[in-house]
Design a protein around this motif. Structure first.
Motif, PDB file in Angstrom:
ATOM      1  N   ALA A  37       8.905   8.719 -35.752  1.00 18.36           N
ATOM      2  CA  ALA A  37       9.227   7.441 -34.818  1.00 18.36           C
ATOM      3  C   ALA A  37       7.859   6.323 -34.850  1.00 18.36           C
ATOM      4  O   ALA A  37       8.132   5.508 -34.643  1.00 18.36           O
ATOM      5  CB  ALA A  37       9.312   7.972 -33.513  1.00 18.36           C
ATOM      6  N   TYR A  38       6.855   7.005 -35.449  1.00 20.18           N
ATOM      7  CA  TYR A  38       5.707   6.205 -34.927  1.00 20.18           C
ATOM      8  C   TYR A  38       5.064   5.701 -36.468  1.00 20.18           C
ATOM      9  O   TYR A  38       4.828   6.499 -37.402  1.00 20.18           O
ATOM     10  CB  TYR A  38       4.466   6.849 -34.330  1.00 20.18           C
ATOM     11  N   THR A  39       4.701   4.260 -36.494  1.00 19.17           N
ATOM     12  CA  THR A  39       4.015   3.863 -37.579  1.00 19.17           C
ATOM     13  C   THR A  39       2.455   4.040 -37.729  1.00 19.17           C
ATOM     14  O   THR A  39       2.189   4.837 -36.637  1.00 19.17           O
ATOM     15  CB  THR A  39       4.258   2.304 -37.773  1.00 19.17           C
ATOM     16  N   MET A  40       2.012   4.019 -38.625  1.00 22.96           N
ATOM     17  CA  MET A  40       0.659   4.425 -38.649  1.00 22.96           C
ATOM     18  C   MET A  40      -0.247   3.478 -37.601  1.00 22.96           C
ATOM     19  O   MET A  40      -1.428   4.307 -37.113  1.00 22.96           O
ATOM     20  CB  MET A  40      -0.028   4.142 -40.144  1.00 22.96           C
ATOM     21  N   ARG A  42      -4.563  17.317 -46.282  1.00 22.40           N
ATOM     22  CA  ARG A  42      -3.290  18.109 -46.055  1.00 22.40           C
ATOM     23  C   ARG A  42      -3.214  18.661 -44.838  1.00 22.40           C
ATOM     24  O   ARG A  42      -2.526  19.781 -44.742  1.00 22.40           O
ATOM     25  CB  ARG A  42      -3.197  18.962 -47.394  1.00 22.40           C
ATOM     26  N   LEU A  43      -3.813  18.083 -43.851  1.00 21.58           N
ATOM     27  CA  LEU A  43      -3.432  18.616 -42.204  1.00 21.58           C
ATOM     28  C   LEU A  43      -2.020  18.195 -42.203  1.00 21.58           C
ATOM     29  O   LEU A  43      -1.183  19.023 -41.573  1.00 21.58           O
ATOM     30  CB  LEU A  43      -4.572  17.986 -41.434  1.00 21.58           C
ATOM     31  N   ILE A  44      -1.721  17.187 -42.318  1.00 17.08           N
ATOM     32  CA  ILE A  44      -0.374  16.440 -42.037  1.00 17.08           C
ATOM     33  C   ILE A  44       0.028  15.743 -42.959  1.00 17.08           C
ATOM     34  O   ILE A  44      -0.710  15.276 -43.728  1.00 17.08           O
ATOM     35  CB  ILE A  44      -0.312  15.601 -40.491  1.00 17.08           C
ATOM     36  N   THR A  45       1.414  15.694 -43.381  1.00 15.04           N
ATOM     37  CA  THR A  45       1.913  14.922 -44.236  1.00 15.04           C
ATOM     38  C   THR A  45       3.120  13.969 -43.685  1.00 15.04           C
ATOM     39  O   THR A  45       4.115  14.399 -43.427  1.00 15.04           O
ATOM     40  CB  THR A  45       2.726  15.938 -45.503  1.00 15.04           C
ATOM     41  N   PRO A  46       2.797  12.757 -43.462  1.00 16.33           N
ATOM     42  CA  PRO A  46       3.580  11.846 -42.924  1.00 16.33           C
ATOM     43  C   PRO A  46       4.808  11.674 -43.771  1.00 16.33           C
ATOM     44  O   PRO A  46       4.732  11.456 -45.143  1.00 16.33           O
ATOM     45  CB  PRO A  46       2.870  10.537 -42.449  1.00 16.33           C
ATOM     46  N   LEU A  47       5.859  11.587 -43.170  1.00 13.40           N
ATOM     47  CA  LEU A  47       6.946  10.920 -43.877  1.00 13.40           C
ATOM     48  C   LEU A  47       7.009   9.418 -44.367  1.00 13.40           C
ATOM     49  O   LEU A  47       6.064   8.829 -43.845  1.00 13.40           O
ATOM     50  CB  LEU A  47       8.221  11.219 -43.065  1.00 13.40           C
ATOM     51  N   HIS A 105       6.153   3.001 -46.021  1.00 12.03           N
ATOM     52  CA  HIS A 105       5.067   3.076 -44.748  1.00 12.03           C
ATOM     53  C   HIS A 105       5.107   4.381 -44.276  1.00 12.03           C
ATOM     54  O   HIS A 105       6.210   5.158 -44.235  1.00 12.03           O
ATOM     55  CB  HIS A 105       5.450   1.925 -43.787  1.00 12.03           C
ATOM     56  N   ARG A 106       3.955   4.863 -44.008  1.00 11.72           N
ATOM     57  CA  ARG A 106       3.723   6.086 -43.321  1.00 11.72           C
ATOM     58  C   ARG A 106       4.295   6.230 -41.847  1.00 11.72           C
ATOM     59  O   ARG A 106       4.131   5.279 -41.120  1.00 11.72           O
ATOM     60  CB  ARG A 106       2.320   6.615 -43.145  1.00 11.72           C
ATOM     61  N   ARG A 107       5.069   7.307 -41.538  1.00  9.38           N
ATOM     62  CA  ARG A 107       5.570   7.442 -40.351  1.00  9.38           C
ATOM     63  C   ARG A 107       5.150   8.731 -39.575  1.00  9.38           C
ATOM     64  O   ARG A 107       5.300   9.917 -40.533  1.00  9.38           O
ATOM     65  CB  ARG A 107       7.009   7.542 -40.325  1.00  9.38           C
ATOM     66  N   GLN A 130       3.165  15.718 -35.468  1.00  8.66           N
ATOM     67  CA  GLN A 130       1.916  15.401 -36.021  1.00  8.66           C
ATOM     68  C   GLN A 130       0.935  14.770 -35.310  1.00  8.66           C
ATOM     69  O   GLN A 130      -0.197  15.059 -35.638  1.00  8.66           O
ATOM     70  CB  GLN A 130       2.585  14.495 -37.164  1.00  8.66           C
ATOM     71  N   LEU A 131       1.258  14.020 -34.380  1.00  5.48           N
ATOM     72  CA  LEU A 131       0.244  13.409 -33.554  1.00  5.48           C
ATOM     73  C   LEU A 131      -0.619  14.230 -32.593  1.00  5.48           C
ATOM     74  O   LEU A 131      -1.628  14.226 -32.456  1.00  5.48           O
ATOM     75  CB  LEU A 131       0.912  12.223 -32.663  1.00  5.48           C
TER      76      LEU A 131
END
Length: 112
Positions: free
Chosen positions: A17-20, A41-46, A52-54, A59-60
């Motif tokens: 739900a959150y933009t970078m 590679r701790l997190i992989t945003p969609l 754009h990364r979400r 992940q947060l």
């Protein structure tokens, strides 16, 4: 997906739900920090349809843990590795507990 569908998923911990920019603001960090933990590679945003990364709330939380370690002086690569190892340990402990429960229910007289 309609706007109504998206709104209903806001309670989903894994919904991106959150933009970078918003994620960085919420964490009190920079977008570069989020890119760095992504590169580690701790997190992989969609990615949105526009590329754009979400980020999800899950992940947060991971990013916040990384920031906590970095703020304490841990290099970012080491912080990411620590978090990955913590996660692996937690998963191994969960699996071991399941095996113990299953073994106890199969042979309850063995523990007596």
């Amino acid at each position: 997906m309609t706007a109504d569908d998206s709104f209903g998923r806001l309670d989903d911990d894994d919904y991106p739900a959150y933009t970078m920019g918003r994620a960085a603001a919420m964490l009190g960090t920079t977008q570069g920090f989020l890119r760095a933990i992504g590169e580690a590679r701790l997190i992989t945003p969609l990615r949105s349809e526009g590329g754009h990364r979400r980020y999800s709330r899950y992940q947060l939380r991971i990013a916040a843990r990384a920031r906590e370690l970095v703020d304490q002086g841990t290099p970012i690569e080491a912080a990411c590795r620590i978090i990955i190892l913590e996660d692996q340990l937690e998963e191994a402990q969960r699996i071991n507990a399941e095996y113990r429960r299953a073994a106890g229910s199969v042979n309850p007289s063995a523990s007596a």
